[in-house]
Enzyme design. Structure first.
Site, PDB file in Angstrom:
ATOM      1  N   ASP A 180       0.826  -1.204   0.000  1.00 12.77           N
ATOM      2  CA  ASP A 180       0.000   0.000   0.000  1.00 12.77           C
ATOM      3  C   ASP A 180       0.863   1.259   0.000  1.00 12.77           C
ATOM      4  O   ASP A 180       0.697   2.153  -0.822  1.00 12.77           O
ATOM      5  CB  ASP A 180      -0.823  -0.013   1.303  1.00 12.77           C
TER       6      ASP A 180
ATOM      7  N   ARG B 105     -24.105  -1.481  -3.631  1.00  6.84           N
ATOM      8  CA  ARG B 105     -23.347  -1.260  -2.402  1.00  6.84           C
ATOM      9  C   ARG B 105     -24.270  -0.600  -1.385  1.00  6.84           C
ATOM     10  O   ARG B 105     -24.215   0.596  -1.137  1.00  6.84           O
ATOM     11  CB  ARG B 105     -22.133  -0.362  -2.700  1.00  6.84           C
TER      12      ARG B 105
ATOM     13  N   GLU C  76      -5.178   7.731   0.060  1.00 10.51           N
ATOM     14  CA  GLU C  76      -5.743   7.053   1.226  1.00 10.51           C
ATOM     15  C   GLU C  76      -4.755   6.999   2.390  1.00 10.51           C
ATOM     16  O   GLU C  76      -5.125   7.192   3.532  1.00 10.51           O
ATOM     17  CB  GLU C  76      -6.158   5.623   0.860  1.00 10.51           C
TER      18      GLU C  76
ATOM     19  N   ASP D 293      -6.128   5.466  -4.622  1.00 13.85           N
ATOM     20  CA  ASP D 293      -6.233   4.323  -3.713  1.00 13.85           C
ATOM     21  C   ASP D 293      -5.158   3.337  -4.170  1.00 13.85           C
ATOM     22  O   ASP D 293      -5.304   2.654  -5.183  1.00 13.85           O
ATOM     23  CB  ASP D 293      -7.626   3.692  -3.792  1.00 13.85           C
TER      24      ASP D 293
ATOM     25  N   ILE E 139      -3.944   0.519  -3.018  1.00 14.83           N
ATOM     26  CA  ILE E 139      -4.536  -0.820  -3.152  1.00 14.83           C
ATOM     27  C   ILE E 139      -5.965  -0.703  -2.691  1.00 14.83           C
ATOM     28  O   ILE E 139      -6.232  -0.458  -1.509  1.00 14.83           O
ATOM     29  CB  ILE E 139      -3.837  -1.893  -2.288  1.00 14.83           C
ATOM     30  N   ASP E 140      -6.890  -0.826  -3.607  1.00 15.51           N
ATOM     31  CA  ASP E 140      -8.298  -0.898  -3.232  1.00 15.51           C
ATOM     32  C   ASP E 140      -8.656  -2.375  -3.199  1.00 15.51           C
ATOM     33  O   ASP E 140      -8.320  -3.117  -4.129  1.00 15.51           O
ATOM     34  CB  ASP E 140      -9.144  -0.147  -4.266  1.00 15.51           C
TER      35      ASP E 140
ATOM     36  N   SER F 294     -12.997  -4.639  -4.351  1.00 18.05           N
ATOM     37  CA  SER F 294     -12.383  -3.495  -5.050  1.00 18.05           C
ATOM     38  C   SER F 294     -13.197  -2.903  -6.199  1.00 18.05           C
ATOM     39  O   SER F 294     -14.290  -3.372  -6.518  1.00 18.05           O
ATOM     40  CB  SER F 294     -10.992  -3.868  -5.592  1.00 18.05           C
TER      41      SER F 294
ATOM     42  N   LYS G  41     -15.226  -4.192  -9.498  1.00 15.23           N
ATOM     43  CA  LYS G  41     -16.679  -4.308  -9.729  1.00 15.23           C
ATOM     44  C   LYS G  41     -17.139  -3.279 -10.761  1.00 15.23           C
ATOM     45  O   LYS G  41     -17.946  -3.574 -11.635  1.00 15.23           O
ATOM     46  CB  LYS G  41     -17.449  -4.115  -8.413  1.00 15.23           C
TER      47      LYS G  41
ATOM     48  N   THR H 296      -7.984  -4.309  -0.152  1.00 16.91           N
ATOM     49  CA  THR H 296      -6.827  -4.893   0.549  1.00 16.91           C
ATOM     50  C   THR H 296      -7.121  -6.336   0.967  1.00 16.91           C
ATOM     51  O   THR H 296      -6.230  -7.185   0.909  1.00 16.91           O
ATOM     52  CB  THR H 296      -6.459  -4.056   1.794  1.00 16.91           C
TER      53      THR H 296
ATOM     54  N   ASP I 218     -12.269   5.491  -3.196  1.00 14.44           N
ATOM     55  CA  ASP I 218     -12.894   4.188  -3.431  1.00 14.44           C
ATOM     56  C   ASP I 218     -13.859   4.212  -4.615  1.00 14.44           C
ATOM     57  O   ASP I 218     -14.361   3.156  -5.010  1.00 14.44           O
ATOM     58  CB  ASP I 218     -13.652   3.723  -2.183  1.00 14.44           C
TER      59      ASP I 218
ATOM     60  N   HIS J  21     -18.923  -4.219   4.297  1.00 14.48           N
ATOM     61  CA  HIS J  21     -18.836  -3.086   3.365  1.00 14.48           C
ATOM     62  C   HIS J  21     -20.134  -2.851   2.610  1.00 14.48           C
ATOM     63  O   HIS J  21     -20.359  -1.759   2.096  1.00 14.48           O
ATOM     64  CB  HIS J  21     -17.705  -3.306   2.348  1.00 14.48           C
TER      65      HIS J  21
HETATM   66  N1  LIG Z   1     -18.041  -0.170   6.718  1.00 15.79           N
HETATM   67  C1  LIG Z   1     -17.678   0.045   5.444  1.00 15.79           C
HETATM   68  N2  LIG Z   1     -18.627   0.267   4.505  1.00 15.79           N
HETATM   69  C2  LIG Z   1     -18.278   0.483   3.234  1.00 15.79           C
HETATM   70  N3  LIG Z   1     -16.988   0.486   2.798  1.00 15.79           N
HETATM   71  C3  LIG Z   1     -16.017   0.280   3.686  1.00 15.79           C
HETATM   72  C4  LIG Z   1     -16.295   0.038   5.047  1.00 15.79           C
HETATM   73  N4  LIG Z   1     -15.131  -0.152   5.693  1.00 15.79           N
HETATM   74  C5  LIG Z   1     -14.142  -0.016   4.762  1.00 15.79           C
HETATM   75  N5  LIG Z   1     -14.673   0.235   3.544  1.00 15.79           N
HETATM   76  C6  LIG Z   1     -14.011   0.491   2.278  1.00 15.79           C
HETATM   77  O1  LIG Z   1     -14.298  -0.588   1.382  1.00 15.79           O
HETATM   78  C7  LIG Z   1     -13.210  -0.667   0.496  1.00 15.79           C
HETATM   79  C8  LIG Z   1     -13.191  -1.999  -0.198  1.00 15.79           C
HETATM   80  O2  LIG Z   1     -14.387  -2.104  -0.908  1.00 15.79           O
HETATM   81  P1  LIG Z   1     -14.901  -3.502  -1.446  1.00 15.79           P
HETATM   82  O3  LIG Z   1     -15.657  -4.154  -0.338  1.00 15.79           O
HETATM   83  O4  LIG Z   1     -15.792  -3.060  -2.567  1.00 15.79           O
HETATM   84  O5  LIG Z   1     -13.713  -4.273  -1.885  1.00 15.79           O
HETATM   85  C9  LIG Z   1     -12.021  -0.460   1.389  1.00 15.79           C
HETATM   86  O6  LIG Z   1     -10.975   0.020   0.577  1.00 15.79           O
HETATM   87  P2  LIG Z   1      -9.444  -0.419   0.868  1.00 15.79           P
HETATM   88  O7  LIG Z   1      -9.344  -1.888   0.668  1.00 15.79           O
HETATM   89  O8  LIG Z   1      -8.731   0.408  -0.121  1.00 15.79           O
HETATM   90  O9  LIG Z   1      -9.167   0.014   2.284  1.00 15.79           O
HETATM   91  C10 LIG Z   1     -12.498   0.575   2.403  1.00 15.79           C
HETATM   92  O10 LIG Z   1     -12.098   1.896   2.086  1.00 15.79           O
HETATM   93 MG   LIG Z   2     -10.274   1.363  -1.209  1.00 11.01          MG
HETATM   94 MG   LIG Z   3      -6.798   1.073  -0.210  1.00 13.55          MG
HETATM   95 MG   LIG Z   4      -8.236   1.085   3.667  1.00  8.80          MG
END
Ligand SMILES: Nc1ncnc2c1ncn2[C@@H]1O[C@H](COP(=O)(O)O)[C@@H](OP(=O)(O)O)[C@H]1O
Ligand SMILES: [Mg+2]
Ligand SMILES: [Mg+2]
Ligand SMILES: [Mg+2]
Length: 357
Positions: free
Chosen positions: A81, A284, A104, A147, A149-150, A267, A270, A152, A297, A243
């Site tokens: 990251d 979402r 980020e 971002d 790494i989106d 990430s 999608k 993670t 994001d 999420h």
């Molecule tokens: N409670 C929450 N609701 C929605 N998104 C969240 C969350 N907690 C963290 N995230 C975000 O969801 C992203 C990942 O999305 P997805 O579920 O679509 O893969 C994370 O990005 P990072 O991995 O860059 O931190 C983070 O920023």
């Molecule tokens: Mg992200």
């Molecule tokens: Mg990230």
């Molecule tokens: Mg994060």
């Protein structure tokens, strides 16, 4: 390893902008628009995302083992990251020294006694580059959002993740790049070649190319699905149930007559999937009342969907507002879909939310 990666970038990034030599082979109109508006930004953003993706892949290969997963050791993803953010910010600074960045990460976790081990893996150069991402964002002027790494969680599982970089001008996304190192290049051959980069500039359409570093990849236009009826649609959602609310998403799908199971993927891959018609809908639905979505994001995915002929809004049909700062505080949740079925999807979302009250 990172220090070496960034040092080699520092010496090699009098970037030749090989990507500038590239022109999408679609139409003459496209070529000229392309060169006139944000052409340098487009090329630099592609280069930055390609190089950051390489850092992520290298870290994954060298640092992620069965042991790091069972111990829930997050240090490999942290290294990747920070490395990816340092690389992108460094490249942006060389080409656009006056553009601030909304990134980020910041270097807090590398500081103090707790961060000693990680800190030893990075150099002053990296710290400085990472902290170019602390800009507050907002409605005026230009800034990038990154971002590194989106997804993670997906990265750690060896599944989908994305390197996402977007340029925001006066509160609107004008350029977006998403690098998806583990996404199949062609979904009709899911076990085939992996690695996709998607790019869109406002008004110029969305394109995909192979994720590589030679800068001369051929781009092909991507379009959202032309499915007319939601009953034929495929929807995608987060893997992580914290999420996005899987059960609300399932209720919406039922209302829309969707019978196919959801595709769960981490990430902004999608958004890429909807943009090229692998799936029709990205849902979402918020789980928490308090979570606020972050601009990094969604910025890249947002413009790629629009330029591919789709639409994106929050759960109330309101466009995502990137002009406020680092967060999407004026929005709740996200819905993206191909334009033909978008209104129908939003009304199913509204019905489901009303029934849940
Ligand atoms: N409670 C929450 N609701 C929605 N998104 C969240 C969350 N907690 C963290 N995230 C975000 O969801 C992203 C990942 O999305 P997805 O579920 O679509 O893969 C994370 O990005 P990072 O991995 O860059 O931190 C983070 O920023
Ligand atoms: Mg992200
Ligand atoms: Mg990230
Ligand atoms: Mg994060």
């Amino acid at each position: 390893m990172l220090a070496r990666a960034v040092r080699s970038l520092a010496t090699s990034t009098t970037i030749t902008l090989r990507s500038l030599n590239y022109r999408p082979l679609t139409s003459a109109r496209n070529i000229s628009t392309h060169l006139a508006y944000l052409a340098k930004e487009r090329a630099v953003a592609i280069e930055a995302v390609e190089r950051a993706s390489q850092v992520c892949q290298a870290v994954f290969k060298r640092l992620i083992t069965a042991e790091t997963l069972t111990k829930k050791d997050k240090s490999p993803v942290t290294v990747a990251d920070f490395g990816a953010q340092a690389v992108v910010n460094h490249i942006l600074e060389q080409h656009f020294p006056d553009d601030p960045v909304v990134g980020e990460e910041d270097s807090k976790d590398l500081q103090g006694e707790d961060g000693r081990v990680l800190r030893e893996k990075v150099t002053e150069l990296i710290l400085r580059a990472i902290d170019r991402g602390q800009y507050a964002g907002g409605p005026q002027g230009r800034h990038w959002t990154l971002d590194p790494i989106d997804g993670t969680k997906g990265f750690l599982r060896g599944e989908q993740f994305a390197v996402c970089l977007a340029l925001i001008i006066d509160g609107q996304v004008h350029l977006g790049v998403v690098g998806c190192p583990n996404l199949p290049y062609d979904m009709s051959n899911p076990d085939g070649e992996r690695g996709v980069l998607m790019v869109a500039v406002k008004g110029q359409g969305a394109f995909q190319r192979r994720l590589s570093t030679d800068g001369i990849e051929r781009e092909t236009p991507v379009h959202v699905s032309s499915v007319q009826s939601t009953s034929d649609a495929v929807f995608c959602e987060s893997v992580e149930a914290q999420h996005s609310d899987h059960s609300s998403n399932a209720n919406i799908a039922r209302l829309l007559g969707i019978t196919k199971p959801s595709v769960r993927m981490d990430s902004q891959c999608k958004y890429a999937s909807v943009a090229r018609g692998d799936a029709e809908i990205y849902l979402r639905l918020p789980v928490s009342e308090t979570y606020v979505e972050k601009i990094w994001d969604h910025a890249s995915g947002n413009i790629i969907i629009h330029e591919a002929g789709g639409r994106v809004s929050d759960i109330n049909g309101k466009p995502l507002d990137f002009s406020i700062g680092r967060t999407l505080s004026a929005n709740k949740g996200v819905v993206a879909a191909s334009a033909k079925i978008f209104d129908e999807v939003i009304s199913a979302v509204q019905t489901t939310l009303a029934n849940a009250k």
